[in-house]
Design a protein around this motif. Structure first.
Motif, PDB file in Angstrom:
ATOM      1  N   PHE A  53       0.815  -1.516   0.037  1.00  0.00           N
ATOM      2  CA  PHE A  53       0.385  -0.039  -0.295  1.00  0.00           C
ATOM      3  C   PHE A  53       1.001   1.404  -0.442  1.00  0.00           C
ATOM      4  CE2 PHE A  53      -2.688  -3.233   2.179  1.00  0.00           C
ATOM      5  CZ  PHE A  53      -3.656  -3.059   1.385  1.00  0.00           C
ATOM      6  N   VAL A  54       0.882   2.002  -0.572  1.00  0.00           N
ATOM      7  CA  VAL A  54       0.940   3.834  -0.549  1.00  0.00           C
ATOM      8  C   VAL A  54      -0.068   3.782   0.238  1.00  0.00           C
ATOM      9  CG1 VAL A  54       1.233   5.671  -2.455  1.00  0.00           C
ATOM     10  CG2 VAL A  54       2.552   3.525  -2.455  1.00  0.00           C
ATOM     11  N   VAL A  55       1.129   4.548   0.865  1.00  0.00           N
ATOM     12  CA  VAL A  55      -0.133   6.172   1.048  1.00  0.00           C
ATOM     13  C   VAL A  55       0.527   7.828   1.369  1.00  0.00           C
ATOM     14  CG1 VAL A  55      -0.235   7.340   3.709  1.00  0.00           C
ATOM     15  CG2 VAL A  55      -0.003   4.353   3.834  1.00  0.00           C
ATOM     16  N   THR A  56      -0.009   8.493   0.759  1.00  0.00           N
ATOM     17  CA  THR A  56      -0.110   9.772   0.247  1.00  0.00           C
ATOM     18  C   THR A  56      -1.139  10.159   0.995  1.00  0.00           C
ATOM     19  OG1 THR A  56       0.742  10.651  -1.346  1.00  0.00           O
ATOM     20  CG2 THR A  56      -1.233   9.326  -1.937  1.00  0.00           C
ATOM     21  N   SER A  57      -0.963  11.745   1.007  1.00  0.00           N
ATOM     22  CA  SER A  57      -2.420  12.647   0.824  1.00  0.00           C
ATOM     23  C   SER A  57      -2.197  14.110   0.251  1.00  0.00           C
ATOM     24  CB  SER A  57      -1.468  13.408   2.124  1.00  0.00           C
ATOM     25  OG  SER A  57      -0.447  14.399   2.211  1.00  0.00           O
ATOM     26  N   THR A  69       0.093   8.540   9.731  1.00  0.00           N
ATOM     27  CA  THR A  69      -0.562   7.276   9.550  1.00  0.00           C
ATOM     28  C   THR A  69      -0.181   6.616   8.627  1.00  0.00           C
ATOM     29  OG1 THR A  69      -3.071   9.150   9.166  1.00  0.00           O
ATOM     30  CG2 THR A  69      -3.085   6.639   8.392  1.00  0.00           C
ATOM     31  N   ALA A  70       0.851   6.000   8.125  1.00  0.00           N
ATOM     32  CA  ALA A  70       1.446   4.960   7.892  1.00  0.00           C
ATOM     33  C   ALA A  70       2.336   4.479   8.142  1.00  0.00           C
ATOM     34  CB  ALA A  70       2.619   5.887   6.458  1.00  0.00           C
ATOM     35  N   ILE A 123       3.949  -4.506   2.860  1.00  0.00           N
ATOM     36  CA  ILE A 123       4.854  -2.890   2.728  1.00  0.00           C
ATOM     37  C   ILE A 123       3.871  -1.975   2.463  1.00  0.00           C
ATOM     38  CG2 ILE A 123       6.061  -2.428   1.208  1.00  0.00           C
ATOM     39  CD1 ILE A 123       6.681  -5.380   0.865  1.00  0.00           C
ATOM     40  N   ILE A 124       4.142  -0.866   3.701  1.00  0.00           N
ATOM     41  CA  ILE A 124       3.242   0.433   3.505  1.00  0.00           C
ATOM     42  C   ILE A 124       4.488   1.009   3.248  1.00  0.00           C
ATOM     43  CG2 ILE A 124       2.406   1.464   5.403  1.00  0.00           C
ATOM     44  CD1 ILE A 124       1.134  -0.902   4.915  1.00  0.00           C
ATOM     45  N   ILE A 125       4.008   1.479   1.842  1.00  0.00           N
ATOM     46  CA  ILE A 125       5.184   2.704   1.265  1.00  0.00           C
ATOM     47  C   ILE A 125       4.395   4.602   2.039  1.00  0.00           C
ATOM     48  CG2 ILE A 125       6.557   3.482  -0.760  1.00  0.00           C
ATOM     49  CD1 ILE A 125       5.314   0.628  -1.970  1.00  0.00           C
ATOM     50  N   ASP A 126       5.003   5.069   1.897  1.00  0.00           N
ATOM     51  CA  ASP A 126       4.922   6.708   2.086  1.00  0.00           C
ATOM     52  C   ASP A 126       5.873   6.923   2.016  1.00  0.00           C
ATOM     53  OD1 ASP A 126       4.898   8.828   3.414  1.00  0.00           O
ATOM     54  OD2 ASP A 126       6.155   8.736   5.156  1.00  0.00           O
ATOM     55  N   THR A 127       4.746   7.889   0.987  1.00  0.00           N
ATOM     56  CA  THR A 127       5.214   9.003  -0.567  1.00  0.00           C
ATOM     57  C   THR A 127       4.811  10.752  -0.376  1.00  0.00           C
ATOM     58  OG1 THR A 127       2.925   8.543  -1.171  1.00  0.00           O
ATOM     59  CG2 THR A 127       4.975   6.867  -1.701  1.00  0.00           C
ATOM     60  N   PRO A 128       5.612  11.484  -0.892  1.00  0.00           N
ATOM     61  CA  PRO A 128       5.538  12.839  -0.480  1.00  0.00           C
ATOM     62  C   PRO A 128       3.921  12.704  -1.321  1.00  0.00           C
ATOM     63  CG  PRO A 128       8.020  12.463  -1.689  1.00  0.00           C
ATOM     64  CD  PRO A 128       6.582  11.323  -1.932  1.00  0.00           C
ATOM     65  N   PRO A 129       2.593  14.013  -0.517  1.00  0.00           N
ATOM     66  CA  PRO A 129       1.749  14.768  -1.412  1.00  0.00           C
ATOM     67  C   PRO A 129       1.724  15.153  -2.646  1.00  0.00           C
ATOM     68  CG  PRO A 129       2.756  16.142  -0.086  1.00  0.00           C
ATOM     69  CD  PRO A 129       4.204  15.064   0.396  1.00  0.00           C
ATOM     70  N   VAL A 158       4.329  16.666  -5.876  1.00  0.00           N
ATOM     71  CA  VAL A 158       5.161  15.892  -7.030  1.00  0.00           C
ATOM     72  C   VAL A 158       4.797  14.417  -7.358  1.00  0.00           C
ATOM     73  CG1 VAL A 158       7.330  16.968  -5.983  1.00  0.00           C
ATOM     74  CG2 VAL A 158       6.106  15.191  -4.970  1.00  0.00           C
ATOM     75  N   ALA A 159       5.520  14.414  -8.091  1.00  0.00           N
ATOM     76  CA  ALA A 159       4.582  13.426  -9.246  1.00  0.00           C
ATOM     77  C   ALA A 159       5.696  11.900  -8.549  1.00  0.00           C
ATOM     78  CB  ALA A 159       5.186  13.379 -10.290  1.00  0.00           C
ATOM     79  N   ASP A 160       5.627  11.747  -7.062  1.00  0.00           N
ATOM     80  CA  ASP A 160       6.588  11.078  -6.607  1.00  0.00           C
ATOM     81  C   ASP A 160       5.409   9.260  -6.606  1.00  0.00           C
ATOM     82  OD1 ASP A 160       8.708  12.225  -7.188  1.00  0.00           O
ATOM     83  OD2 ASP A 160       9.112  11.565  -4.901  1.00  0.00           O
ATOM     84  N   ALA A 161       4.017   9.137  -5.798  1.00  0.00           N
ATOM     85  CA  ALA A 161       3.151   8.932  -5.331  1.00  0.00           C
ATOM     86  C   ALA A 161       2.221   8.043  -7.016  1.00  0.00           C
ATOM     87  CB  ALA A 161       2.229   9.132  -4.471  1.00  0.00           C
TER      88      ALA A 161
END
Length: 257
Positions: free
Chosen positions: A65-69, A79-80, A173-179, A183-186
């Motif tokens: 799972f990806v966690v983003t905002s 939260t992640a 697997i939990i992945i913390d990504t930028p908003p 940016v395009a990372d998530a």
């Protein structure tokens, strides 16, 4: 199980700045443990259950799972971390990856050294260090040294290969990504995972920001599992946590006994 702040087998790194120290202290207190308030533990149990249902039809053995905002400051990193703890509390081997290589938080939240993390692995400079959380089957990969080109690193085949490698070793697997609206990372990572969890802050995140975030993810080929609304005012509601699956309201009433 540890009842205060969780410990890891890495060197502690102090936070910088008084305001930052205050925020991190508050976040560490809110990291999930068995001693956490009933409402908090039950909320993450409900969230964990809904996430499992959201990918029930997936053929993948490991759930990712990806966690983003939509925007900064909406609580995605805490939260992640708590989602990862919640899965680890099931006795499942869980990995928390800090893929926010722009403004990483997990190394400070868990008080581990940030060097030799994800960026070091993706640039092939060094092998990444995997931290172990005491009393839980939970490992952490920090963001590592901040690179000049995070998006390019995540687009590289090396990231996909690293994720495949981790899939073989972990249950979740939990992945913390930028908003995602910044940016395009998530977006880049979203097609490689089972689902994306969006984090919104009550009275802060705007509806149009959530819709834009959803569009950004779906256009990239990612799947939205749902939205977590945090920082709900307990005085104005019977609950302080809401999980909305596919923007349909699923409300839970949590009361401490």
């Amino acid at each position: 199980m540890t009842t205060n702040n969780r410990n890891t087998k890495q060197k502690k790194v102090p936070a910088k700045g008084n305001a930052q120290k205050t925020d991190l202290r508050e976040n560490r207190i809110r990291v999930l443990t068995e001693a956490s308030p009933y409402a908090q533990r039950e909320a993450y149990t409900q969230l964990r259950t809904n996430l499992l249902f959201s990918v029930a039809a997936s053929n993948s053995g490991c759930r990712v799972f990806v966690v983003t905002s939509p925007n900064p400051g909406e609580g995605k990193s805490l939260t992640a971390a708590n989602i990862a703890v919640s899965f680890a509390m099931l006795g499942k081997k869980t990995l928390l990856i800090d893929a926010d290589m722009r403004k990483p938080v997990q190394h400070r939240l868990w008080k581990v050294a940030p060097k030799n993390g994800l960026s070091n692995l993706l640039t092939n400079v060094n092998r990444c260090y995997v931290s172990e959380v005491e009393d839980l089957p939970l490992n952490i990969v920090t963001a590592g040294e901040i690179p000049p080109n995070p998006s390019e690193l995540l687009t590289s085949p090396r990231f996909a290969r690293a994720l495949d490698h981790f899939r073989e070793k972990y249950d979740f697997i939990i992945i913390d990504t930028p908003p995602v609206n910044v940016v395009a990372d998530a977006q880049i990572i979203s097609p490689l995972v089972d689902a994306v969890v969006l984090i919104a802050r009550s009275s802060v995140t705007k509806k149009e920001d959530i819709l834009r975030a959803k569009q950004n993810i779906t256009m990239a080929g990612g799947k939205i599992a749902g939205v977590v609304l945090n920082s709900q005012n307990a005085k104005s509601s019977k609950y302080s946590y809401r999980y909305q699956k596919d923007y349909a309201s699923y409300k839970y009433d949590y009361r401490s006994e």
